[in-house]
Design an enzyme around this catalytic site. Structure first.
Site, PDB file in Angstrom:
ATOM      1  N   ASP A 168       0.827  -1.233   0.058  1.00  0.00           N
ATOM      2  CA  ASP A 168      -0.145  -0.109   0.236  1.00  0.00           C
ATOM      3  C   ASP A 168       0.798   1.159  -0.120  1.00  0.00           C
ATOM      4  O   ASP A 168       1.944   1.362   0.365  1.00  0.00           O
ATOM      5  CB  ASP A 168      -0.851  -0.092   1.423  1.00  0.00           C
ATOM      6  CG  ASP A 168      -1.919  -0.993   0.845  1.00  0.00           C
ATOM      7  OD1 ASP A 168      -2.108  -1.675   0.157  1.00  0.00           O
ATOM      8  OD2 ASP A 168      -3.009  -0.832   2.063  1.00  0.00           O
ATOM      9  N   ASP A 169       0.068   2.315  -0.433  1.00  0.00           N
ATOM     10  CA  ASP A 169       0.617   3.668  -0.163  1.00  0.00           C
ATOM     11  C   ASP A 169       1.611   4.187  -1.067  1.00  0.00           C
ATOM     12  O   ASP A 169       1.937   5.504  -1.099  1.00  0.00           O
ATOM     13  CB  ASP A 169       1.313   3.978   1.323  1.00  0.00           C
ATOM     14  CG  ASP A 169       0.279   3.713   2.315  1.00  0.00           C
ATOM     15  OD1 ASP A 169       0.621   4.026   3.456  1.00  0.00           O
ATOM     16  OD2 ASP A 169      -0.914   3.510   1.907  1.00  0.00           O
ATOM     17  N   HIS A 174      -5.945   3.181  -4.185  1.00  0.00           N
ATOM     18  CA  HIS A 174      -5.967   3.352  -2.784  1.00  0.00           C
ATOM     19  C   HIS A 174      -6.383   4.618  -2.441  1.00  0.00           C
ATOM     20  O   HIS A 174      -5.784   5.141  -1.299  1.00  0.00           O
ATOM     21  CB  HIS A 174      -4.449   2.978  -2.238  1.00  0.00           C
ATOM     22  CG  HIS A 174      -4.236   2.699  -0.843  1.00  0.00           C
ATOM     23  ND1 HIS A 174      -5.284   1.946  -0.078  1.00  0.00           N
ATOM     24  CD2 HIS A 174      -3.455   3.060   0.214  1.00  0.00           C
ATOM     25  CE1 HIS A 174      -4.884   1.932   1.209  1.00  0.00           C
ATOM     26  NE2 HIS A 174      -3.746   2.475   1.215  1.00  0.00           N
ATOM     27  N   HIS A 215      -5.502   9.251   0.512  1.00  0.00           N
ATOM     28  CA  HIS A 215      -5.166   8.324   1.863  1.00  0.00           C
ATOM     29  C   HIS A 215      -5.930   8.698   2.925  1.00  0.00           C
ATOM     30  O   HIS A 215      -5.599   8.900   4.157  1.00  0.00           O
ATOM     31  CB  HIS A 215      -3.685   8.182   2.207  1.00  0.00           C
ATOM     32  CG  HIS A 215      -3.489   6.901   3.057  1.00  0.00           C
ATOM     33  ND1 HIS A 215      -3.688   6.750   4.267  1.00  0.00           N
ATOM     34  CD2 HIS A 215      -3.074   5.589   2.482  1.00  0.00           C
ATOM     35  CE1 HIS A 215      -3.305   5.739   4.573  1.00  0.00           C
ATOM     36  NE2 HIS A 215      -3.096   4.734   3.710  1.00  0.00           N
ATOM     37  N   HIS A 232       3.566  -2.411   3.112  1.00  0.00           N
ATOM     38  CA  HIS A 232       3.639  -0.857   2.458  1.00  0.00           C
ATOM     39  C   HIS A 232       4.941  -0.824   1.650  1.00  0.00           C
ATOM     40  O   HIS A 232       6.031  -0.994   2.145  1.00  0.00           O
ATOM     41  CB  HIS A 232       3.782   0.245   3.720  1.00  0.00           C
ATOM     42  CG  HIS A 232       2.518   0.141   4.382  1.00  0.00           C
ATOM     43  ND1 HIS A 232       1.996  -0.696   5.368  1.00  0.00           N
ATOM     44  CD2 HIS A 232       1.110   0.932   4.265  1.00  0.00           C
ATOM     45  CE1 HIS A 232       0.579  -0.498   5.582  1.00  0.00           C
ATOM     46  NE2 HIS A 232       0.181   0.370   5.145  1.00  0.00           N
TER      47      HIS A 232
END
Length: 879
Positions: free
Chosen positions: A260-261, A311, A315, A407
């Site tokens: 993620d991210d 995503h 965020h 991540h």
């Protein structure tokens, strides 16, 4: 009721005949029952009548003030009320043949049995009149039975029962509204209260039962309400929510690697290179604003065979968003991903895993699907690569499958990934990829990694552990070595310290030269970095000597020290101060299970303002077991000193005083010091060493993932007794979470736990489950039940907590309630093998052999090689 005055002795004798016990009224002389009535004629009737009354009372407690309930509570109360009502209908079908058996008894026993039954309903002192209405259907059955017999006793019985039914009708008229409001929904005869006030009756029942407990016993826990923003979002949309994807539906020994991210300018490329070396696929959930910054990165990932998903754009916490803002977070990222490469996937992951109904509906409208996870690496919080890897592998050892959350924006994730992949490949795991419809393992896709060196440069956590029993010239100790071994095991197995970086000396190894060499040579050779941490534990003798200036100086005593030469061959605390200042590490924490004073140390600041990012502050801290002329109290549970036993319990979670999932050195001292002082003659001290800048040594508690079962361990009686004393002492100390503790100069200081930070419902649920595990191990079943209940209020789909709540019921021999919660667990996750085993045991205790057989069979199908497989097969043979 109506002219039915029964002599107490006759009532008691008659009730014994049907297994019903009636309490003597005040002032009545006890009388012995006739010999003919001493054995119950139909013993099974008693528990059925008691259960009938209990269910009737519970329905009233559930629904008496229905209008004041929330919609969710009302729905749940009705659901459980229906279950209770239908249980009573089934119970009446069992009572009918029992009454027929009574009818077939010899006349004297039959008459005594009927008299006892009716006397109980008419005159039992512990029944309100409203209670007696619970037996109306029983009286009707008895009336019909009596009508089939034309003998004189049967005619008298029929008349008596008819009079009782008429009396019930009189009571019903007084409270028709209250009773009909409650019972009419179940489409059965109304049964109303009594001559006493209705409110008094309901108040009496609420002393016996609570609505929440009744619902929980029947497998229903009403979750905490959604935040207003989420509720508003749910009400404002009519679109059907998209179906979410969870890792617990994957085949056994199958994982999906997700990141993620990103994309990140450096780490995304490094992670992709590692995946290429190991020949495994990954799924990258990218943040929209990063996609625009590193547009080529998304295309490169897709070209390499990986999957790219959405995503959100910034965020944001989407569960608190609605309307155009929520839509834009999702849709704008999808536009950016399509611009980067049209081959982007329709997969979406909500930041923090938090969403509302509106967000799911938007996904459905845009043709996107939500992907969650069930294995959290916690790499966003844990700075230690080996700890991250151990967490993932430990969770998978229990889950056996899953979607793993990493991540691609952290260096530590890059370093942890090879450790995870090496172990999973060695254990025969497969790696699934997105095929456009679902996650699947491609045929022949078994990873064959290149032989590459795994990075071991990030040595974040070190420890020096010393324990001495066998002194050459000092009195021998009993527990110091055991204490040291337990601390080492806790550091390695619970907190992820690498075993090769925990330096241990015991007994004769722990000479003065060897101890100092550990600090000056071993740690120097390790080439400590500025972000490393060091934990030091010493268990052995301590001593205090007065200097010529009058000041006291404390020493730790090596194995080869001479009591007459302490100043020469012991190690003064000033040396440890100098060592602490010279170590190139961010945080150093000394815990000394020895007593001495005169440390000459400074009190550190900032203990009340701990922040997660306190890595900017250097920390040098020490916790000691006691002061001068105090003896370390041995004889604690498990072969430990009282101090070390308390320290181990603190590290097991008891010292997380603010419930944020982390234990700081200050919290450790705030729990340990008053607890130890309350059960021994020791007064532990705590403070900061020279050179400290207010930084805090931190332990991050691992997530408890154990599904309770018959194989789960609990503490022995002596450990439970001591823990109770420790917790009691801690709770009585200070103001709230603040406690008074000795500082390292002998004065007093007030310590307080840092304030908790805002966390998600998912994290709160996990913490409640972890508390429940601690309480279960201490056999505090009521408190454990409350903790697991709290976990399920935060997260209704928490299968781990559902199973654990069921097992707490099981340990208390509440097998029906346990079975309901094991079944709830399996509704949440049908692949949870241990829940099938637990369910089989509960059903077996209920003599429900067919359901027990099904549960054991399902367990063996899912886990044929489980350590309990032999037990399950033996149980099947018995059924």
């Amino acid at each position: 009721m109506k002219s039915k005055i029964i002599i107490v002795a006759a009532v008691v004798a008659a009730l014994a005949a049907v297994g019903v016990v009636l309490r003597s009224r005040p002032g009545a002389a006890p009388a012995a029952a006739p010999a003919s009535a001493q054995a119950a004629a139909v013993p099974a009737l008693q528990p059925e009548l008691q259960a009938l009354l209990a269910n009737y009372r519970k329905i009233i407690v559930l629904l008496a003030d229905e209008k004041t309930l929330s919609d969710a509570d009302r729905k749940a109360a009705n659901q459980v009320g229906q279950s209770l009502f239908h249980e009573n209908l089934e119970r009446l079908t069992r009572i009918q043949p029992l009454l027929a058996q009574t009818q077939a008894l010899p006349p004297a026993r039959r008459d005594a049995a009927y008299d006892g039954l009716l006397s109980y309903i008419e005159s039992a002192s512990d029944l309100f009149d409203a209670d007696r209405l619970a037996f109306r259907e029983v009286l009707l059955l008895l009336q019909k039975l009596a009508a089939t017999d034309q003998t004189l006793p049967a005619i008298k019985l029929h008349k008596r029962v008819s009079e009782d039914l008429a009396a019930l009708e009189e009571i019903e008229k007084q409270y028709d509204k209250e009773i009909s409001d409650i019972f009419s929904r179940f489409e059965a005869r109304a049964i109303t209260p009594r001559r006493e006030k209705w409110d008094d009756y309901v108040a009496h029942l609420r002393k016996l039962y609570t609505r929440e407990q009744i619902m929980k016993d029947y497998g229903v826990i009403v979750p905490y309400p959604e935040p207003p923003a989420a509720a508003a979002g749910a009400a404002g949309t009519a679109a059907a929510p998209a179906k979410e994807i969870f890792g617990n539906t994957l085949p056994l020994k199958t994982v999906v690697l997700t990141f993620d991210d990103g994309p990140h300018g450096t780490y995304t490329e490094e992670i992709a290179a590692i995946l290429k070396q190991y020949n495994v696929p990954g799924v990258f959930f990218e943040v929209g604003q990063n996609v625009g910054r590193y547009k080529n990165e998304s295309k490169r990932l897709i070209d390499a065979g990986h999957t790219v998903g959405n995503h959100s754009f910034s965020h944001a916490l989407l569960s608190k968003q609605s309307g155009d803002k929520l839509y834009g977070e999702i849709a704008n990222t999808d536009i950016a991903l399509k611009a980067a490469d049209e081959r982007r996937s329709p997969l979406f992951r909500f930041p923090y895993g938090a969403h509302n109904a509106e967000g799911l509906a938007i996904l459905s409208r845009l043709g996107l699907r939500s992907v969650m996870w069930n294995v959290d690496s916690m790499d966003w919080a844990d700075p230690v690569p080996s700890s991250i890897a151990n967490r993932v592998l430990g969770t998978l050892a229990k889950e056996q499958r899953g979607i793993i959350l990493f991540h691609d924006i952290h260096d530590r994730s890059v370093k942890a990934l090879p450790m995870v992949l090496d172990k999973l490949i060695a254990d025969g795991y497969s790696f699934a990829a997105w095929d456009g419809q679902e996650f699947k393992v491609a045929k022949g896709a078994r990873p064959a990694p290149e032989q590459v060196a795994i990075s071991t440069g990030y040595a974040n956590s070190y420890a020096v552990v010393i324990g001495i029993n066998d002194y050459q010239k000092w009195p021998k100790l009993q527990y110091a070595v055991q204490d040291a071994k337990a601390i080492r095991d806790t550091l390695v197995n619970r907190f992820g310290f690498a075993g090769e970086r925990v330096f241990t000396l015991t007994n004769g190894e722990a000479t003065r030269n060897n101890i100092l060499a550990l600090f000056h040579d071993k740690l120097a050779e390790a080439r400590l970095k500025k972000d490393d941490r060091i934990f030091v534990f010493f268990a052995g003798h301590g001593a205090t000597r007065q200097l010529s200036s009058g000041r006291n100086l404390g020493y730790i005593i090596p194995a080869d020290s001479d009591p007459q030469q302490v100043s020469v061959d012991a190690i003064p605390m000033t040396d440890l101060q100098n060592i602490a200042e010279s170590l190139n590490a961010k945080h150093v924490f000394f815990v000394m299970d020895a007593c001495y004073s005169g440390l000459g140390l400074t009190r550190g600041g900032g203990s009340e303002a701990f922040l997660r990012d306190n890595a900017r502050r250097i920390g040098r801290q020490m916790l000691t077991a006691g002061g001068a002329d105090q003896l370390v109290a041995d004889g604690g549970p498990g072969g430990h000193s009282v101090f070390t036993w308390t320290l181990l319990q603190a590290l097991n979670g008891k010292a997380d005083l603010n419930g944020d999932g982390m234990i700081t050195a200050t919290e450790l001292a705030a729990y340990v010091a008053p607890a130890v002082a309350s059960v021994s003659q020791q007064t532990p001290a705590f403070g900061s060493l020279p050179g400290s800048e207010g930084g805090e040594f931190v332990f991050q508690l691992p997530v408890e993932a154990e599904f309770l079962s018959a194989q789960s361990t609990q503490l022995p009686a002596d450990a439970i007794a001591l823990n109770s004393k420790l917790d009691s002492a801690r709770s009585q100390q200070g103001d709230g979470n603040a406690v008074v503790v000795k500082n390292l100069n002998g004065g007093e200081q007030k310590l307080a736990a840092p304030k908790p930070v805002d966390v998600s419902a998912r994290q709160l649920a996990q913490r409640a489950n972890d508390r429940g595990m601690q309480l279960y191990k201490e056999k505090q079943y009521a408190q454990a039940e409350a903790a697991f209940t709290e976990a399920l209020k935060f997260r209704p789909d928490f299968g781990l907590a559902a199973n654990n709540l069921g097992f707490v019921y099981y340990k208390q021999e509440k097998y029906a309630e346990a079975a309901r919660w094991f079944e709830n667990t399996l509704q949440i996750d049908t692949s949870r093998a241990i829940a099938y085993l637990n369910l089989g045991d509960a059903r077996a205790h209920l003599n429900d052999n067919e359901k027990a057989r099904q549960a054991y069979t399902s367990f063996l199908a899912l886990a044929p090689n489980h350590p309990s497989a032999t037990y399950a097969r033996e149980q099947l043979k018995k059924l």
